[in-house]
Design a protein around this motif. Sequence first.
Motif: not given
Lengths: 214, 436
Positions: A90, A125, A142, A144-145, A148, A176, A179-180
């Motif tokens: 990340h 997110l 979290q 990782q989000r 993004i 994931f 979401m992406l």
Amino acid sequence: MFVELRHLQHQYPGSTTRLPFPDTEIAQGARHVLLGKSGSGKSTLLHILAGLLRPTSGEVWVDGVELGKMSDSALDRFRGDRMGIVFQQHHLIGVLTIEQNLALAATMVGKKASKQRIMHLLEALDIAPQARKRPSELSEGQRQRASIARALMNEPSILLADEPTSALDDSRAAQFMSMLAEISDSEQTTLVVATHDARIVPFFDHVTRLEDPS
Amino acid sequence: MRLLGISIAYIRQRVGSASLNVALMSFGIATITLLLLLSVQFEEHLYKNAEGVDVVVGAKGSPIQLILSGIYHMDSPTGNVKITDAKQVMEHRAVGNVFPLALGDSWNGVRIVGSTSEYLASMGGEVERGSLWAHALDVVIGSDVASRWGVALGDTLISSHGLQEGGMDHPEHEMIVTGILKRTGRVTDRLIFTPVETMWALHSYGGGEEHSHDHGEVHGEADEHSHGDSLGQERESAQEVYDEQTWLAPEHNDKEITALLISYSTPLGAAQFPRFVNSETPLQAAAPAFEITRLVSILGVGLEAIQAFGILLILSSALSLLIGLMNAMKDRSYDLAIMRAMGGAKWKLFVIVLIEAVLLSTLGGLCGLALGHGAMHWMGQAFAEAQQFSFTGLRWIAQEWLILGGAVLIGALAGVIPAIRAAQTEIYQTLASSNS
């Protein structure tokens, strides 16, 4: 086409292997996956596409601009303005809070960070409550989000992600990717993911398969 | 999020190492500041107290000693000057104003200076309370003497023989405080003034038996009184002889003073007069301007050594800052690569690191200035009694801006190499190494 890769090849200094890449075209707003085994050069291609690495030969066109003809500083500006990158790790800045990490993306390209934009992304997110926390205080998911959100901070026209699901189990990988895909759609961003993970192929409109050069 | 905010965040991350950088810089700057405050105030005191005096004439000996004792009241006088010799000197055409000095006694370690009211006026001595002396054995005291010893108008003082505490008292001669001077910031604040005749009166007593005296202490061989004289008679007698110019009266030709403070009537005096005194009389002439320069250069060697130590500390702090930042760059390589990947220009990374270096050195500089002023003030207070000059830390000297600027510049220079390293961060290689 929004992205065009023509006659691309790359050879790392000291290496005898030259990585060939297939000519590829990616339409604006498309979801595109670069699929290949380890060593196939998919991460290298993603970095070339991001302008982080200059290819040995060939051309990369993004939104009508050939990256190879840009100076380093122009490429920096272009990348900061038009591209968002989600790295395998990340790589959030540990000394800054999550909202500061997002603001940093704006600062790096000379823009004023909008508090509204930061909170919109964090809410989208589902990590708004973590805004004032440092990365070390967040769970891996979290973080990782948050990475993004940071990649989307400057409203990029293309979002690049390198092996985003490599460490996730099936359900988490699917979650994931949903979401992406959702956030890239809502942000009207072209999504390009480099991965070896065939599980996530159904989330993409187009696939470019990379062969092992050996 | 500004670049400054990023730099501050990184400083907070390595607070231990940053504190060490700041502390080292502070000590170096404090040393330099303290020396600056000390030397500037010392030189100012030297020149201010010598204003209006072109040359000091006294007994032969060390010229610096003559200047120190005659102008700054810091050393023992070189010897005595016969009135007849003084008159010979005063007849020279280059002589303008002349102030006699009669030294040799003290009260609680405070020097008693026998002279004229003109001398007092030339030193900026202005009576704040009471009045100037009307008789011999009347004294006016400096403001510090009044405040430190709680001396009030009308108090009587018993002088002691010699310039240090513990000398033989002259209980037969009580001096009366008739005036207290305004604060001048000069050596006058720490002295007791009286007419020359007081000093002769103090030493004339003895019933024909002369006191033993050190060199430089005035002798009153005439006007001797018997032990049986009452104080009233003493004062009456002294009053009779007192007048502003009576010290030059022929009947005092066999008396002595300690020195003459002279200003020239013509600029050519500087070329002629000292040679005349040194060759034609048994006395010596010492020019304050020359001797002060010599004194400052002598003291300068010691000050330069301490200054060199201060500079060494500052350079050490710069080195420590450089090493600290270089290590930090190693730890931050991924952060820097990410910033570059986010579109951060090389110069931005350079500036982030440079700001960090400048912030630390500025903080060190400011702390050092505060520490230097604090130390100067403490020293000024702690050693106030032992000094003829007053020193304060509550004063800003223009050169301190240069010190602060120097600290910032040194910090910036120390930050340049790490900043270049930050700017040269290779994005792909650094990020690739983190993935492997």
